[in-house]
Design a protein around this motif. Sequence first.
Motif, PDB file in Angstrom:
ATOM      1  N   THR A   1       0.829  -1.198   0.000  1.00 40.39           N
ATOM      2  CA  THR A   1       0.000   0.000   0.000  1.00 40.39           C
ATOM      3  C   THR A   1       0.868   1.256   0.000  1.00 40.39           C
ATOM      4  OG1 THR A   1      -0.162  -0.296   2.381  1.00 40.39           O
ATOM      5  CG2 THR A   1      -2.056  -0.947   1.063  1.00 40.39           C
TER       6      THR A   1
ATOM      7  N   TYR B   1       3.924   1.424  -1.107  1.00 41.85           N
ATOM      8  CA  TYR B   1       4.563   1.453  -2.423  1.00 41.85           C
ATOM      9  C   TYR B   1       3.628   2.098  -3.434  1.00 41.85           C
ATOM     10  CZ  TYR B   1       6.622  -0.206  -6.779  1.00 41.85           C
ATOM     11  OH  TYR B   1       7.162  -0.266  -8.030  1.00 41.85           O
ATOM     12  N   ALA B   2       2.365   1.675  -3.422  1.00 41.27           N
ATOM     13  CA  ALA B   2       1.397   2.263  -4.349  1.00 41.27           C
ATOM     14  C   ALA B   2       1.245   3.751  -4.076  1.00 41.27           C
ATOM     15  CB  ALA B   2       0.048   1.549  -4.228  1.00 41.27           C
ATOM     16  N   TYR B   3       1.147   4.119  -2.811  1.00 37.36           N
ATOM     17  CA  TYR B   3       0.963   5.528  -2.481  1.00 37.36           C
ATOM     18  C   TYR B   3       2.141   6.362  -2.956  1.00 37.36           C
ATOM     19  CZ  TYR B   3       0.366   9.817   0.070  1.00 37.36           C
ATOM     20  OH  TYR B   3       0.241  11.132   0.383  1.00 37.36           O
TER      21      TYR B   3
ATOM     22  N   SER C   1       4.222   5.658  -5.307  1.00 34.62           N
ATOM     23  CA  SER C   1       4.220   5.715  -6.762  1.00 34.62           C
ATOM     24  C   SER C   1       3.231   6.752  -7.255  1.00 34.62           C
ATOM     25  CB  SER C   1       3.842   4.356  -7.355  1.00 34.62           C
ATOM     26  OG  SER C   1       4.631   3.351  -6.795  1.00 34.62           O
ATOM     27  N   LEU C   2       2.103   6.857  -6.568  1.00 34.66           N
ATOM     28  CA  LEU C   2       1.075   7.781  -7.011  1.00 34.66           C
ATOM     29  C   LEU C   2       1.453   9.227  -6.737  1.00 34.66           C
ATOM     30  CD1 LEU C   2      -2.187   6.017  -5.882  1.00 34.66           C
ATOM     31  CD2 LEU C   2      -1.614   6.670  -8.195  1.00 34.66           C
TER      32      LEU C   2
ATOM     33  N   SER D   1      -1.237   3.915 -10.463  1.00 36.68           N
ATOM     34  CA  SER D   1      -2.497   3.196 -10.589  1.00 36.68           C
ATOM     35  C   SER D   1      -2.253   1.718 -10.842  1.00 36.68           C
ATOM     36  CB  SER D   1      -3.333   3.782 -11.727  1.00 36.68           C
ATOM     37  OG  SER D   1      -3.767   5.070 -11.380  1.00 36.68           O
TER      38      SER D   1
ATOM     39  N   ALA E   1      -1.602   0.244  -7.641  1.00 41.62           N
ATOM     40  CA  ALA E   1      -2.835   0.227  -6.857  1.00 41.62           C
ATOM     41  C   ALA E   1      -3.739  -0.912  -7.318  1.00 41.62           C
ATOM     42  CB  ALA E   1      -3.563   1.562  -6.992  1.00 41.62           C
TER      43      ALA E   1
END
Lengths: 271, 411, 267
Positions: free
Chosen positions: A227, A229-231, A233-234, A244, A247
């Motif tokens: 999570t 990592y996704a954040y 990246s975003l 995305s 995500a």
Amino acid sequence: MLAVVTVYPIVRVIALSLERRVPIFGIADFVGLANYAFLARDGAFWGAIRVTALFTVASVAAELVLGVAAAVALRAQRRGVAISLSLLLLPWCLPGVVTGRIFEWIYHPSAGLMNRLVAVVASAQPNWLGDPRLALPAVIAADVWRTTPFIALLVYARLVGVPAAVYEAAAVDGAGRGATFWRITLPLLRPVLLVALLFRTLDAVRAFDLMFILTGGGPAGVTETLTLYAYHSLFQTLQLGFGSASAVVVGALVVALAWGHLAATGERDAV
Amino acid sequence: MSSLLRVMTARRVWAVVVLAALAVAGCAERRADEVRLVFRHSRMPGERDPLPALLREFERRHPGIVVAHEPLPWTADVQHQFYVINLEGRSAGFDVLMLDVIWTAEFARAGWLLDVTDRWPAAERREHFPSMVEAATLGDRLWAVPWVMNVGLLYFRADLLGRQGFAPPTSYASLAEQAAAVMHAAGEPRLAGFLWQGKQYEGLVVNVLEAMWGEGTDLVGRDGRLLPEPARAAAALAHRRALLTHGISPPLVTAADEELTRREFGAGRGVFLRNWPYARALFEAGGSPVAGRVGVAALPGGGALGGAHLAIHAGTRHPEAAWALVRHLASPAAQRAIADAVGLHPTRPALVDDAALRAIFAGARPRPVTPWYQTLSATLQPELSAAILGLKPAGQALADAERRLAYFLRP
Amino acid sequence: MRSSGLADALVLGGVTLYATPVVWQLATSLTASGDPADVMAGLSLAHYRAVLGASPMPRALANSVGIAAAVTLLAAALAAPAAYALARLPVAGRRLLLLGIVLSTALPTVATVAPLYLIVRALGLRDTWLAVILADTSFALPLSIWLVVGFIREIPRELEEAAAVDGAGRLAALRHVLLPVLAPGLAAASLLTFLFAWNEFLLAYTFTATEASRTAPVALALFPGVFETPWGDIAAASMLASLPPILLVLALRRHLVRGLLAGSLKE
């Protein structure tokens, strides 16, 4: 109506993941599966998967053990159970950010509770959140503290439903406390534990607030879950398309886990 | 009888309406003349805020213009998020903004800033330190005006160095040697050789950049290529790691920011410190254990540029007035007032009285001036941190960072 | 049989010990120096005064109350009819729909924050309550629906049919017969929704830019500290941000237990 509010974002995020999109520079190009291809090659992504797996397994295992122990202890309590339950629920209902701040303070290298206790027996003052070997266990400990009450509550509710006659019969048969626990209590708890396992696994994979506050994924990504990592990246790299994709992977993973559990326990039909 | 009353009341109502309309028209006319600017800026540190006085003076000189100023959130990250969220809309609600120097290129590329190239005479541009102007340049156009300036400094304990007969080091290698020698001679276990910022945040990128400059290489080459000399860059990064493994820098550095290191050095527990100019006043303050014993020198290879620009929002309705405000706030008199009040350094060499300091400021080097700096920094931070902590070899960390950046920044 | 008094004391003691982190934070908030060890020297409300007087927290708390309440009401209003339709009415693809709803409760907020951000941006809703309310509701709705469906299923159809026989129209049957029985279940689902909305961090953090719309968890995460971290003030702010959830949970504990169990135990 529900579809608009919930389904549209899901569809949109999948569409976004197929683009290279940097909103503030007005970049929006279709790149197909390139983002996913990069994810597959990205060491940091696999690192995040590893961290998430470690975190989930350790947290859930610890919570189940402690939760069952707590529930059994609560069951032994005759009076004041309401107070115990209330106190126990306290950690669970706190916002994740609050728990994060609490443990940030507890883990403080000089003034924190942990190191004050450590100072009593040793001279080293570990940097709980800054040492790459200690950071993940520290975060896991905080998460276990916060979610064990939930499991304790579930198990306790189940235990309460067990008629006393069952235990009396066991006692009559000469079963000791250990045997009673392993051969009678635990099997009775199996359905609840499976449910708890599902919920806690999903929650652990989804965990975000706690590590965001405590470590921000550091040091050097040792506490960076999927999570986070996704954040990152975003919003830190401004790459909405790539973010995305990560995500979507997180979301798909979680949904797959939920689906797997439903299928395995045959509850799909109950839906 | 009642109809007469009705007529009188009606006439009264009409009179009121007409008067009100005239009044409103009168007001509107006045308001049309009056220009209202909104200026957003970081809070000024310390007690004496020079801004209200400067703004009132501006209003006196420009009757008809009223300036409202509003502070930004506390931390840089939150300020950046605030700006991004507000500037993406058409009406941001402010006209003049204070920008960290590393945001200017990004905001310019996003189209949020007014091009000031033609308003700002070349002669006036030359009054400022070139690095500050460079950081406001994108695509040969200028997008902001320098306001306050920071540069990375090398602080050292003049007394301890003097005892060994050392002059301030001119390379990081000799810095390490000097530090080791002083530590050995002093024999104090808690004395740190070199204190710098190694926590996983923007400050780490700054420190590693300076390390690369000291090694004679750079993160982004002249042509805009990433890591033009990977081997030398890796060597610079590896040297920072070596400082830790050889005990010249204490373990706390890997989780340290400016304040933590400043405090350690200020308590007398450091030989060398890398920090911003703000620390100087604190070291010389009354009651400081190191007062009078701290020297300041240029970092080998140059210190990183910090500070702030003033820019105008591209969607402002009063570009002329906004430009006048910017010129006023960035004028020599205003910069001197700000320096005197809160210690934020001016951006003009003529205003820096101390010749040695002026030379150091002149040697300031901007961090890569690119709209992608945020992405660059965010991608580098975890990799650099991994190298500093010894989790990855320096070369691999940089290579991993480069691979991600190549994907994100492909044209 | 061991003395039950001892067992009681031990368990109570153990549970209290478990709450140590909270107690530690509470102590930190009540000492003037921010050092809990000084709590013996005397309590001080200085941190609370600082937080309530000169920090973004009061505004953030107000925002949180408003937003969480709005989300709870909105989710309840939308979930109840939807759940009724899914539980009682012959809706096409009902099984699939319910399955989708159950699965979407597993989604983390980070999964859809990007498109939600773009929507908020396009609608010009950045830094408003509405953005956070809509985003939170999109996550709270599936869970609410699923819980209420479960509760409705527990109620025998006969109840409504009896009301219909008595001459009541469907709507009247719903209002006078079903709703009162459903009330505790709805309360449980609403409580969980409120807790979710209050504690929610990522969406609130992403969509708010100023104190105008920042919620309590976000304000706590961004708590101002120019140079030193003000641990005492942060502790006080933590306590304040936790107050509504704690009070609600203590007051409505039975409903909460029901809600949690209903979601977990289907017997």
